[in-house]
Write an enzyme that holds these catalytic residues in place. Structure first.
Site, PDB file in Angstrom:
ATOM      1  N   GLU A   1     -12.552   5.625   6.223  1.00  0.00           N
ATOM      2  CA  GLU A   1     -12.863   4.365   6.892  1.00  0.00           C
ATOM      3  C   GLU A   1     -14.060   4.483   7.836  1.00  0.00           C
ATOM      4  OE1 GLU A   1     -11.916   1.344   6.514  1.00  0.00           O
ATOM      5  OE2 GLU A   1      -9.898   1.282   5.675  1.00  0.00           O
TER       6      GLU A   1
ATOM      7  N   GLY B   1       0.827  -1.191   0.000  1.00  0.00           N
ATOM      8  CA  GLY B   1       0.000   0.000   0.000  1.00  0.00           C
ATOM      9  C   GLY B   1       0.864   1.245   0.000  1.00  0.00           C
TER      10      GLY B   1
ATOM     11  N   SER C   1      -1.242   9.656  14.771  1.00  0.00           N
ATOM     12  CA  SER C   1      -0.165   9.828  13.789  1.00  0.00           C
ATOM     13  C   SER C   1      -0.710  10.230  12.434  1.00  0.00           C
ATOM     14  CB  SER C   1       0.622   8.516  13.651  1.00  0.00           C
ATOM     15  OG  SER C   1      -0.273   7.426  13.469  1.00  0.00           O
TER      16      SER C   1
ATOM     17  N   LYS D   1      -6.725   0.887   9.781  1.00  0.00           N
ATOM     18  CA  LYS D   1      -7.651   1.073  10.891  1.00  0.00           C
ATOM     19  C   LYS D   1      -9.080   0.908  10.395  1.00  0.00           C
ATOM     20  CE  LYS D   1      -4.439   4.361  13.022  1.00  0.00           C
ATOM     21  NZ  LYS D   1      -4.209   5.729  13.535  1.00  0.00           N
TER      22      LYS D   1
ATOM     23  N   ARG E   1      -8.914  12.610   7.230  1.00  0.00           N
ATOM     24  CA  ARG E   1      -9.906  12.472   6.157  1.00  0.00           C
ATOM     25  C   ARG E   1     -11.306  12.302   6.723  1.00  0.00           C
ATOM     26  NH1 ARG E   1      -5.757   9.190   3.927  1.00  0.00           N
ATOM     27  NH2 ARG E   1      -6.827   7.265   4.451  1.00  0.00           N
ATOM     28  N   ASN E   2     -11.408  11.617   7.867  1.00  0.00           N
ATOM     29  CA  ASN E   2     -12.714  11.432   8.483  1.00  0.00           C
ATOM     30  C   ASN E   2     -13.269  12.760   8.995  1.00  0.00           C
ATOM     31  OD1 ASN E   2     -13.241   8.307   8.635  1.00  0.00           O
ATOM     32  ND2 ASN E   2     -11.076   8.599   9.093  1.00  0.00           N
TER      33      ASN E   2
ATOM     34  N   LYS F   1     -12.537   5.187  16.423  1.00  0.00           N
ATOM     35  CA  LYS F   1     -12.320   6.633  16.541  1.00  0.00           C
ATOM     36  C   LYS F   1     -12.631   7.360  15.228  1.00  0.00           C
ATOM     37  CE  LYS F   1      -8.287   6.512  14.164  1.00  0.00           C
ATOM     38  NZ  LYS F   1      -7.871   7.311  12.996  1.00  0.00           N
TER      39      LYS F   1
END
EC number: 1.1.1.94
Length: 340
Positions: free
Chosen positions: A283, A9, A140, A107, A257-258, A193
């Site tokens: 995610e 990835g 992170s 995650k 991004r979330n 989270k």
């Protein structure tokens, strides 16, 4: 001792971790099936789509050939969207011959099965091919690791020897790694989270301030803990780096991004519009589905998580949903097993 690490990835986090490993004297090889991206990494030493300001060392190699990436690798690091992890893990299993340490830096929870990433790897890669499975997680952002900002994360595994080897791989003067034997808690904290970060972004998009943000983070942590503990996690894990630490950084930063996705939803955009605009995996949008199904299975109340699900998938109005949350029946903050 210099080690070859196959990084499956080549997104922002995989690229940032490759940079850390190369600076620590190891040989990271990035794998991606996107030919233009691999060509750019090898020839221009950049990965501008994901980390536009980063110049990579010429020692960091990249390939579209999975066998080339895996040959002689001692560590295999999975940094993939959850939805493709099982497929790629199966391919990895067919190629590797000697025992390797498997590391997941992703995650999320798999749809339908609700499995954690380490469980997927355990199912798809037989025991005789793995020395241990380690979850690398914590507060992170790739963008900050890429510029050597101070970062502390957790290497979690039931195999402490494997966790310590991963700890040694990544430790340097700007990245500090702690070991943890509670891989269940670490992975649940990492996955759940992202859901709360969607809510934090929505609050910001609606113009709410720090009081609301603090309330969401705190009560969100209660929900993460409640669900994780039901599946065997150590409660103390959730007040550590992969719990409250990761929750804070994801709920308060524009790098997330979330958070970005939630912010757009708070400003009136649909989930489809958000996913198209962000352009990378969010995610939390899929994990919220798994979390609600798990909560139903265990009869656990997750009002914030359920509210976010209703906004994303049932077209509930964000402001009205927040008002409904605030007007729920009064409850005690501390709760025993029979209180939710």
């Amino acid at each position: 001792m210099k080690k070859k690490i196959a990084i499956i990835g080549a997104g922002s986090w995989g690229t940032a971790l490759a940079k850390v490993l190369e600076e620590n004297g190891h040989k990271p090889v990035l794998y991606s099936n996107v030919e233009d991206q691999i060509k750019e990494i090898n020839e221009e030493h950049t990965n501008k789509m994901f980390l536009p300001n980063l110049v990579l060392s010429e020692n960091i190699k990249a390939t579209t050939n999975l066998k080339e990436a895996l040959t002689n690798a001692q560590i295999v690091l999975f940094v993939l969207p959850t939805k493709v992890t099982r497929i790629v893990a199966r391919q990895v299993s067919e190629i590797i011959e000697d025992k390797v340490i498997l590391v997941t830096a992703s995650k999320g929870l798999e749809q339908q099965t609700h499995k954690r990433i380490s469980e997927i790897l355990q199912e798809e890669i037989p025991e005789e091919k793995r020395e241990g499975i380690v979850a690398l997680s914590g507060p992170s952002h790739a963008e900050e690791v890429a510029v050597n900002d101070l970062t502390t994360i957790t290497a979690a595994s039931t195999n402490l020897d494997a966790a310590e080897k991963v700890q040694e791989l990544f430790m340097n003067n700007y990245m500090r790694i702690y070991t943890n034997k509670d891989i269940i808690g670490v992975e649940y904290g990492a996955a759940l989270k992202n859901i709360i970060a969607l809510g934090a972004g929505a609050l910001a998009g609606l113009g709410y301030g720090d009081n609301a943000k603090a309330a969401l983070i705190t009560r969100g942590l209660a929900e993460i803990s409640r669900l994780g503990i039901a599946f065997g996690a150590d409660p103390l894990t959730f007040i550590g780096l992969s719990g409250v630490g990761d929750l804070i950084v994801t709920c308060t930063s524009i790098h997330s991004r979330n958070w970005q996705a939630g912010n757009m939803i708070g400003k009136g955009h649909s989930l489809d519009e958000v996913l198209e605009t962000v352009g990378m995996v969010v995610e939390g949008a899929s994990t919220v589905v798994a979390a609600c199904e798990l909560a139903k299975e265990k009869n656990i109340e997750l009002p914030i998580t359920e509210a976010i699900y209703s906004v994303l998938y049932e077209h509930a109005d964000v402001r009205n949903t927040i008002i409904e949350l605030m007007n729920r029946d009064p409850k005690a903050e501390a709760h025993s097993k029979d209180r939710k």
